[in-house]
Structures are given as C-alpha cells and as structure tokens.
Design an enzyme around this catalytic site. Structure first.
Site, PDB file in Angstrom:
ATOM      1  N   VAL A  41      34.439 -43.464 -68.985  1.00 35.99           N
ATOM      2  CA  VAL A  41      35.334 -42.321 -69.165  1.00 35.99           C
ATOM      3  C   VAL A  41      35.472 -42.093 -70.667  1.00 35.99           C
ATOM      4  CG1 VAL A  41      37.666 -41.424 -68.815  1.00 35.99           C
ATOM      5  CG2 VAL A  41      36.601 -42.812 -67.031  1.00 35.99           C
ATOM      6  N   CYS A  42      35.430 -40.833 -71.089  1.00 33.77           N
ATOM      7  CA  CYS A  42      35.690 -40.446 -72.483  1.00 33.77           C
ATOM      8  C   CYS A  42      34.694 -41.159 -73.414  1.00 33.77           C
ATOM      9  CB  CYS A  42      37.152 -40.739 -72.807  1.00 33.77           C
ATOM     10  SG  CYS A  42      37.796 -39.907 -74.280  1.00 33.77           S
ATOM     11  N   THR A  43      35.178 -41.723 -74.501  1.00 37.24           N
ATOM     12  CA  THR A  43      34.275 -42.367 -75.466  1.00 37.24           C
ATOM     13  C   THR A  43      33.786 -43.738 -75.003  1.00 37.24           C
ATOM     14  OG1 THR A  43      36.241 -43.100 -76.649  1.00 37.24           O
ATOM     15  CG2 THR A  43      35.122 -41.165 -77.518  1.00 37.24           C
TER      16      THR A  43
END
Lengths: 205, 205
Positions: free
Chosen positions: B87-89
């Site tokens: 998820v995300c970075t």
C-alpha cells in the site's frame, strides 16, 4: 476463507499506520482482543480527568451500550469536552450516554433509524455538524470526519475533501502539496538510487 | 496546532478498529513509537518462516529502505508468498527488496516516479494487479486494495467497489447487505430502547 491464511504486515518505524490498519480492517474484522491486532499505551477511561475532544468509534456496540461504567465515563468526558464526536455506530453509544438529545447526528446507514430512540435526529450526510457535535457516517467516512475536525481544531481552512488525487485536485491545492512533497522526494530518490546501484554491483536479486 | 489538544478515543471490546485508527491517522500522524498509538502482539519478522501474503505498508520509507535486515526479510517472505502486495510507498520497499523488476505497481502519486529506479513500471490506478503482485495507491486506496485481495483469497465475487452507500449501491448488493444486517439491527434496537426507557425512569440525563 476455507483454510487459515497467513498474512504478514511488516510494520517499521515511520510506517503510516492506516496503510496497515485499513487493509487489516477489511481482511480481518477484529475486536480489540488478546489475539490479532491489539492496541497498547491505552489509558483507563476512568483515569482520564478531562479532554478537549471525545471521539467514540463504532463497531459491535450492543455490549458497549450496556456497559454502565463505559457509558458513564463517556458521558462525564463528553459533558466537559469542547467537541463531542463519533464515527459510525459510535453515535449510538453517545445516544446511550444521553448527550445526543435534540442533536443532528450521523450513523452507519443500517443503524441510523435507531438514533431517534435517544432523541437524536438522524442525518444521512457523510459528516454531520450540530454545534460542537461532529459525527461521521460509516467507517469510511472517518477520514473525512477527521479532516473536518482537524480544520476546526487548527484554524486551518476547510479541508479540500474532493481533492484526493492530483487529477481532480484544484490547481492551487495541488501546487501547495507538490511544494511540500518536493523536499521529501529528494531523499527518497537518493536512497532508491543508492540501493539500486548497490544491487547491480552485488549478486543479481 | 498551537496548544496540545487532548483527544480521547474510548476503545471497547467489539470496536471497529478503523473507526478509531482512520481518524487517528489524520489527527495524529504517528509512527510506531513508544508514545501515542502502538501495536502489540507483533512477531519479529525474522521469526516468521513463511506467509501466504506479504503486505508492505508505506509511510516514511527512507529509513526502511536502508534497513538491510528488514529488506532482506521482506525479500525472503515475498519470494515464498502466494501474493506480494503493498500500500502507498510500501511498493518502494518491495522495490528495494528487488522483487518488483518488470512488474507494474501502484504507489502514492508523489513518489510513483521512483518505481523505475527499481525496474518497476509505475501504474496510476487505485489498485494495480500484475500476476500475484497486487498494490494499492495512496493510503486511502488501502481499503479498495484489501477488498480486491480478500476477493482473491476467498473465491468471492469481485468486490462492489462503487457500492459504498445505499443510494448508489446496485439493488442486488443492497438487498444482500440489508438481509445480513437485519439480524443485527434487532438486538441493537432492543438495547437502545431498554436504555432509553431506563433513562426516562432515572434522573434526567
């Protein structure tokens, strides 16, 4: 799920907790319990003398509504708080605490019709404000609710709720965010390039 | 915020953790630390022999990308997992672990251009799937990501991602959810009415 599935979330210093807890909520709907996800560093509610904001989360609230010490402590804190707030069915606990009478409130849509039992006025909006009562609807409204509350607490301008992606954000909002990210992007890029270069020198990954 | 603000989240057995952690993420952007929100019941990553799914959350990942034991353990688990996810970075950590080469991946939009450093192909979609690699974009995509993963893990039909409110949900989806909620509504109503009746008999709230 037929067989147990093992899912690992590597949690590291600096982790964005919602990157973990958002998916976790979906994948394992869990109460606070001795297994699975638990929270630490909690204070006993009766030991909290006062607060600026009380925010009551929802969940399976039947047991919570019947828990007299819990409800009494929530009532005590709510009566002294600047903002009385809830997410999802947390508003039913505020109702049980007797502090929602005559107030407009949000709630998960499936339970919204129970609010009038406590004298509250159900409101279908995603985030509802009635004086110093602020409430969010279902669980996914929790972030919009918190942005509204954060703006209130910080004298910030109203949150750009419809600006969650660069392609839909107003130009001015996007510029401000890009400026803020510019300083953070450089160290990320430097580290990424350093790792990639080291890996090329090492054995192939 | 100019002065410290005290916010109380009453967390009770049965709480929906995301009702708490979603607003918490917005109101106090916190790492896993000795103050604020911490998670317990964690396993040491090196003690985890294998998993079906590895899901790497994002956050401030500069330190994490440079943490060789962390990255090595993530690589080890990813190579044995059925699904490698982020998820995300978090996708940058997977990149640093050398497992994203040639894979399409999501990432927070502000950091997405760093993926090619690790040989990955940036994809702007909210949820990206490339074989057994599944990734979510920014933090709010975490829930959509997890619904996609849950459908994959359970042989469930594709998640109704655009059905988050009764007024926009397809009739069939709404009916099924209403059926499921029907049994839960009755005990909530009974308890609410019992409390409201008791309060009317007691001193006024």
């Amino acid at each position: 799920m037929t067989a147990p599935i093992t899912i690992v979330f590597p949690v590291f210093p600096g982790v964005t907790q919602l990157d973990f807890t958002g998916p976790y909520q979906v994948l394992v709907r869990t109460p606070v319990s001795s297994s699975g996800l638990t929270f630490s560093e909690l204070a006993r509610l009766e030991d909290v003398e006062r607060c600026d904001v009380i925010c009551v989360p929802g969940g399976n609230v039947v047991e919570a509504m019947l828990n007299k010490p819990l409800v009494a402590n929530i009532r005590r804190l709510a009566l002294g708080a600047r903002y009385v707030t809830s997410v999802c069915t947390g508003s039913l606990i505020l109702g049980a605490a007797g502090v929602l009478h005559g107030k407009r409130s949000a709630c998960h849509w499936a339970y919204r019709d129970l609010l009038p039992i406590f004298g509250a006025i159900p409101d279908p909006a995603r985030v509802v404000r009635d004086g110093n009562f602020i409430s969010g609807g279902g669980v996914t409204a929790g972030i919009d609710f918190a942005l509204t509350l954060a703006a209130e607490l910080t004298d910030a301008p109203a949150p750009p709720l419809e600006a969650g992606r660069p392609d839909i954000a107003p130009g001015e909002v996007l510029s401000r965010v890009q400026e803020r990210y510019a300083g953070m992007l450089a160290p990320h890029r430097a580290v990424a390039e350093q790792i990639a270069a080291a890996n090329r020198r090492d054995t192939p990954l």
